[in-house]
Design a protein around this motif. Structure first.
Motif, PDB file in Angstrom:
ATOM      1  N   ASN B  87       0.894  -1.264  -0.167  1.00 11.10           N
ATOM      2  CA  ASN B  87       0.096   0.034   0.225  1.00 11.10           C
ATOM      3  C   ASN B  87       0.954   1.135  -0.171  1.00 11.10           C
ATOM      4  OD1 ASN B  87      -2.655   0.413  -0.373  1.00 11.10           O
ATOM      5  ND2 ASN B  87      -2.969   1.024   1.835  1.00 11.10           N
ATOM      6  N   GLU B  88       2.045   1.167  -0.464  1.00 10.35           N
ATOM      7  CA  GLU B  88       3.060   2.142  -0.662  1.00 10.35           C
ATOM      8  C   GLU B  88       3.654   2.178  -1.887  1.00 10.35           C
ATOM      9  OE1 GLU B  88       5.887   2.342   2.474  1.00 10.35           O
ATOM     10  OE2 GLU B  88       4.401   3.097   4.045  1.00 10.35           O
ATOM     11  N   TYR B  89       3.919   3.365  -2.495  1.00 14.32           N
ATOM     12  CA  TYR B  89       4.994   3.425  -3.424  1.00 14.32           C
ATOM     13  C   TYR B  89       6.195   2.883  -3.189  1.00 14.32           C
ATOM     14  CZ  TYR B  89       1.287   5.701  -6.417  1.00 14.32           C
ATOM     15  OH  TYR B  89       0.231   5.825  -7.248  1.00 14.32           O
ATOM     16  N   SER B  90       6.920   2.308  -4.116  1.00 17.47           N
ATOM     17  CA  SER B  90       8.311   1.815  -3.793  1.00 17.47           C
ATOM     18  C   SER B  90       9.272   2.796  -3.799  1.00 17.47           C
ATOM     19  CB  SER B  90       8.900   0.913  -4.955  1.00 17.47           C
ATOM     20  OG  SER B  90       7.893  -0.028  -5.189  1.00 17.47           O
ATOM     21  N   ASN B  91       9.188   4.118  -4.614  1.00 17.01           N
ATOM     22  CA  ASN B  91      10.009   5.155  -4.740  1.00 17.01           C
ATOM     23  C   ASN B  91       9.573   6.297  -3.760  1.00 17.01           C
ATOM     24  OD1 ASN B  91      12.174   3.960  -6.507  1.00 17.01           O
ATOM     25  ND2 ASN B  91      10.616   3.813  -8.011  1.00 17.01           N
ATOM     26  N   GLU B 222       0.401  13.029 -16.981  1.00 18.40           N
ATOM     27  CA  GLU B 222       1.277  11.663 -16.013  1.00 18.40           C
ATOM     28  C   GLU B 222       2.289  12.453 -15.573  1.00 18.40           C
ATOM     29  OE1 GLU B 222       1.347   7.957 -17.513  1.00 18.40           O
ATOM     30  OE2 GLU B 222      -0.081   8.179 -19.028  1.00 18.40           O
ATOM     31  N   ILE B 223       2.293  13.554 -14.954  1.00 13.20           N
ATOM     32  CA  ILE B 223       3.218  14.353 -14.315  1.00 13.20           C
ATOM     33  C   ILE B 223       3.103  14.353 -12.775  1.00 13.20           C
ATOM     34  CG2 ILE B 223       4.775  16.299 -14.215  1.00 13.20           C
ATOM     35  CD1 ILE B 223       5.291  14.729 -16.685  1.00 13.20           C
ATOM     36  N   VAL B 224       2.006  14.730 -12.275  1.00 16.88           N
ATOM     37  CA  VAL B 224       1.702  14.993 -10.937  1.00 16.88           C
ATOM     38  C   VAL B 224       2.292  14.085 -10.145  1.00 16.88           C
ATOM     39  CG1 VAL B 224      -0.220  15.178  -9.387  1.00 16.88           C
ATOM     40  CG2 VAL B 224      -0.306  16.476 -11.533  1.00 16.88           C
ATOM     41  N   GLU B 225       1.988  12.766 -10.175  1.00 13.46           N
ATOM     42  CA  GLU B 225       2.388  11.696  -9.490  1.00 13.46           C
ATOM     43  C   GLU B 225       4.000  11.469  -9.655  1.00 13.46           C
ATOM     44  OE1 GLU B 225       0.737  11.521 -12.351  1.00 13.46           O
ATOM     45  OE2 GLU B 225       1.197   9.719 -13.480  1.00 13.46           O
ATOM     46  N   VAL B 252      -2.806   9.551 -11.588  1.00  9.90           N
ATOM     47  CA  VAL B 252      -3.190   8.213 -11.241  1.00  9.90           C
ATOM     48  C   VAL B 252      -3.274   8.159  -9.783  1.00  9.90           C
ATOM     49  CG1 VAL B 252      -1.995   7.237 -13.167  1.00  9.90           C
ATOM     50  CG2 VAL B 252      -0.763   7.366 -11.229  1.00  9.90           C
ATOM     51  N   VAL B 253      -4.054   7.122  -9.438  1.00  5.75           N
ATOM     52  CA  VAL B 253      -4.509   6.992  -8.020  1.00  5.75           C
ATOM     53  C   VAL B 253      -4.247   5.550  -7.702  1.00  5.75           C
ATOM     54  CG1 VAL B 253      -6.539   6.982  -6.394  1.00  5.75           C
ATOM     55  CG2 VAL B 253      -6.197   8.547  -8.239  1.00  5.75           C
ATOM     56  N   ASN B 254      -3.506   5.124  -6.793  1.00  7.25           N
ATOM     57  CA  ASN B 254      -3.219   3.803  -6.375  1.00  7.25           C
ATOM     58  C   ASN B 254      -2.522   3.232  -7.479  1.00  7.25           C
ATOM     59  OD1 ASN B 254      -4.121   3.992  -3.700  1.00  7.25           O
ATOM     60  ND2 ASN B 254      -6.321   3.498  -4.265  1.00  7.25           N
ATOM     61  N   SER B 255      -1.607   3.671  -8.240  1.00  5.00           N
ATOM     62  CA  SER B 255      -0.991   3.019  -9.303  1.00  5.00           C
ATOM     63  C   SER B 255       0.306   3.279  -9.204  1.00  5.00           C
ATOM     64  CB  SER B 255      -1.753   3.713 -10.778  1.00  5.00           C
ATOM     65  OG  SER B 255      -1.258   2.992 -11.648  1.00  5.00           O
ATOM     66  N   PHE B 262       4.255  10.422  -5.755  1.00  7.09           N
ATOM     67  CA  PHE B 262       3.387  11.101  -5.069  1.00  7.09           C
ATOM     68  C   PHE B 262       1.977  10.197  -5.204  1.00  7.09           C
ATOM     69  CE2 PHE B 262      -0.063  13.954  -3.971  1.00  7.09           C
ATOM     70  CZ  PHE B 262       0.808  14.754  -3.136  1.00  7.09           C
ATOM     71  N   LEU B 263       1.412   9.820  -4.126  1.00 11.31           N
ATOM     72  CA  LEU B 263       0.467   8.658  -3.927  1.00 11.31           C
ATOM     73  C   LEU B 263      -0.889   9.443  -3.630  1.00 11.31           C
ATOM     74  CD1 LEU B 263      -0.854   5.982  -3.713  1.00 11.31           C
ATOM     75  CD2 LEU B 263       0.322   5.558  -1.492  1.00 11.31           C
ATOM     76  N   PHE B 264      -1.742   9.145  -4.414  1.00  8.54           N
ATOM     77  CA  PHE B 264      -3.153   9.601  -4.174  1.00  8.54           C
ATOM     78  C   PHE B 264      -3.853   8.251  -3.861  1.00  8.54           C
ATOM     79  CE2 PHE B 264      -2.091  13.074  -7.370  1.00  8.54           C
ATOM     80  CZ  PHE B 264      -2.392  14.085  -6.655  1.00  8.54           C
ATOM     81  N   LYS B 265      -4.644   8.258  -2.863  1.00  5.39           N
ATOM     82  CA  LYS B 265      -5.283   7.104  -2.494  1.00  5.39           C
ATOM     83  C   LYS B 265      -6.818   7.269  -2.941  1.00  5.39           C
ATOM     84  CE  LYS B 265      -2.303   5.322   0.793  1.00  5.39           C
ATOM     85  NZ  LYS B 265      -1.893   3.864   0.905  1.00  5.39           N
ATOM     86  N   ASP B 266      -7.247   8.413  -3.410  1.00  3.48           N
ATOM     87  CA  ASP B 266      -8.526   8.385  -3.724  1.00  3.48           C
ATOM     88  C   ASP B 266      -8.743   9.406  -4.780  1.00  3.48           C
ATOM     89  OD1 ASP B 266     -11.567   9.397  -3.672  1.00  3.48           O
ATOM     90  OD2 ASP B 266     -11.541   7.817  -2.044  1.00  3.48           O
ATOM     91  N   PRO B 267      -9.454   9.217  -6.012  1.00  2.00           N
ATOM     92  CA  PRO B 267      -9.751  10.163  -7.054  1.00  2.00           C
ATOM     93  C   PRO B 267     -10.232  11.489  -6.465  1.00  2.00           C
ATOM     94  CG  PRO B 267     -11.295   8.405  -7.325  1.00  2.00           C
ATOM     95  CD  PRO B 267     -10.231   8.016  -6.217  1.00  2.00           C
ATOM     96  N   ARG B 268     -10.902  11.324  -5.212  1.00  3.32           N
ATOM     97  CA  ARG B 268     -11.599  12.919  -4.743  1.00  3.32           C
ATOM     98  C   ARG B 268     -10.418  13.595  -4.290  1.00  3.32           C
ATOM     99  NH1 ARG B 268     -16.036   9.801  -1.471  1.00  3.32           N
ATOM    100  NH2 ARG B 268     -14.091   8.562  -1.322  1.00  3.32           N
ATOM    101  N   GLU B 269      -9.154  13.117  -4.110  1.00  3.11           N
ATOM    102  CA  GLU B 269      -8.076  13.995  -3.556  1.00  3.11           C
ATOM    103  C   GLU B 269      -7.421  15.003  -4.690  1.00  3.11           C
ATOM    104  OE1 GLU B 269      -4.927  11.610  -2.057  1.00  3.11           O
ATOM    105  OE2 GLU B 269      -6.373  10.192  -1.020  1.00  3.11           O
ATOM    106  N   VAL B 270      -7.829  14.661  -5.778  1.00  4.73           N
ATOM    107  CA  VAL B 270      -7.411  15.458  -7.198  1.00  4.73           C
ATOM    108  C   VAL B 270      -8.013  16.833  -7.463  1.00  4.73           C
ATOM    109  CG1 VAL B 270      -6.282  15.078  -9.568  1.00  4.73           C
ATOM    110  CG2 VAL B 270      -6.361  13.134  -8.207  1.00  4.73           C
TER     111      VAL B 270
END
Lengths: 79, 309
Positions: B87-91, B222-225, B252-255, B262-270
């Motif tokens: 549940n975390e990004y590797s980088n 595809e830059i924000v993340e 992207v979210v959870n991807s 930079f991890l978004f957990k929910d699309p409503r955060e964007v």
């Protein structure tokens, strides 16, 4: 080969979280609910760990059914 | 012969490169790419045409499309499999990613740029993002003035805009010299006059080398993340845009991927992030992997795309 299939079946059951899951050489992704590309890679990572082998991207990508996976595991373990 | 192999054969005369490539994918990478291609061929009428077009570009640039697609897809799936477990990004560090990915020719030149470009024909979710880009964004770009793309990567989006709007010019920015080289070759292959564009080095963490309101349109796809402080970079993007000008923004979210930090957990955060940076959202779309016939957790692997002013 049968011992490998038995162990492989256990890996499948763990990955798909289904204790009743049964696979044979002819089983393909189309036969198992939830076997999509992500699950395929997860499955291969778990197979690598269980059998202490390492697959290349090409090998992981090209597998067509469980028989091909069994053959690949056997070939890797003989090396 | 399965349905997809039959379809490839049926399209062989009209779309020979696409038919040949799909046949090769069925032999070499059915498990990874077969279901997505099957979905596209059944549900997207433009799939074979788009595949032929992007593969034609890839081959013209001396690429190895199947290998690039397989390696890019595999790299993504390995990271995503790790994300599902942790549940975390590797980088987490931009400089680490810059060293391992953006400045690394074994990644960028061997598969990243070509593979990512080709996913716009071969991954259902990227196909639909590209379609949104063409229908919602390009249609609103004026046929005059200068626009920008920050993080142009392979350069496909710059090519599409400048082809559709011959009266425009563009200033593109990217941190990777390999991206600048690939995009330049793609734009030249697409016969975009060199005087219409520049491809410049820039670090997205720093102030944009652009004056206030300089641009008439902007892409930030595809830059924000990929960046540690998206709020700052989005504010900079907004500053460089004329008020009311269209911006195409995706994330992207959870991807997970080899270069997401930079991890978004929910699309409503964007959307709040965009509005806080000064954008007004005109059209938006949330694309979920579960929409494409997968049984995976629908919260995993989501793309957010929007048109903003």
């Amino acid at each position: 080969m049968e011992i490998t299939l038995e162990r492989l079946t256990q890996v499948f059951r763990d990955v798909f979280d289904d204790d009743e899951l049964s696979v044979s050489g002819e089983t393909t992704a189309a036969d198992v609910e939830g076997w999509d590309s992500l699950t395929h890679v997860t499955l291969m990572i778990n197979v690598e760990k269980a059998f202490q082998v390492k697959f290349s991207s090409k090998e992981v990508a090209s597998l067509q059914n469980v028989a091909a996976l069994l053959e690949l595991i056997e070939a890797k373990r003989k090396k | 012969m399965n349905d997809l192999a039959l379809l490839a054969q049926q399209h062989r005369d009209r779309y020979p490169v696409a038919a040949r490539t799909v046949t090769a994918i069925l032999d070499e990478a059915r498990s990874l790419l077969g279901p997505g291609i099957q979905y596209l061929s059944e549900h997207r009428s433009g799939f074979w045409r788009e595949a032929e077009r992007l593969l034609g570009m890839s081959e013209a640039l001396g690429g190895a499309p199947v290998e690039a697609l397989v390696e890019y897809t595999m790299a993504y799936l390995k990271e995503q499999a790790a994300f599902v477990r942790s549940n975390e990004y590797s980088n987490k560090d931009f400089d680490d990613v810059r060293r391992d990915v953006y400045d690394n020719p074994d990644v960028m030149k061997r598969f990243y740029l070509e593979g990512l470009m080709l996913t716009h024909a071969f991954w259902p979710i990227h196909y639909d993002i590209h379609e949104f880009f063409l229908e919602e964004f390009v249609s609103r770009v004026p046929d005059a003035g200068t626009g920008t793309e920050f993080g142009f990567g392979h350069g496909l989006y710059m090519l599409e805009v400048m082809n559709a709007r011959p009266g425009t010019k563009m200033r593109g920015f990217d941190i990777s010299e390999h991206a600048r080289d690939y995009a330049d070759r793609l734009l030249k292959h697409g016969r975009i006059e060199p005087g219409r564009y520049s491809l410049q080095f820039a670090d997205v963490r720093e102030r944009f080398a652009a004056s206030d309101g300089e641009f008439r349109f902007a892409m930030f796809a595809e830059i924000v993340e990929h960046i540690p402080d998206p709020h700052y970079s989005l504010r900079e993007l907004r500053r460089s845009l004329q008020p009311g000008s269209p911006a195409f923004i995706t994330t992207v979210v959870n991807s997970n991927a080899i270069d997401h930090i930079f991890l978004f957990k929910d699309p409503r955060e964007v959307p709040p992030l965009l509005t806080q940076a000064g954008f007004e959202i005109v059209a938006e779309k949330v694309l979920k992997v579960s929409d494409y016939g997968s049984s995976r957790d629908p919260s995993i692997d989501v793309a957010y795309v929007c048109l903003a002013n």
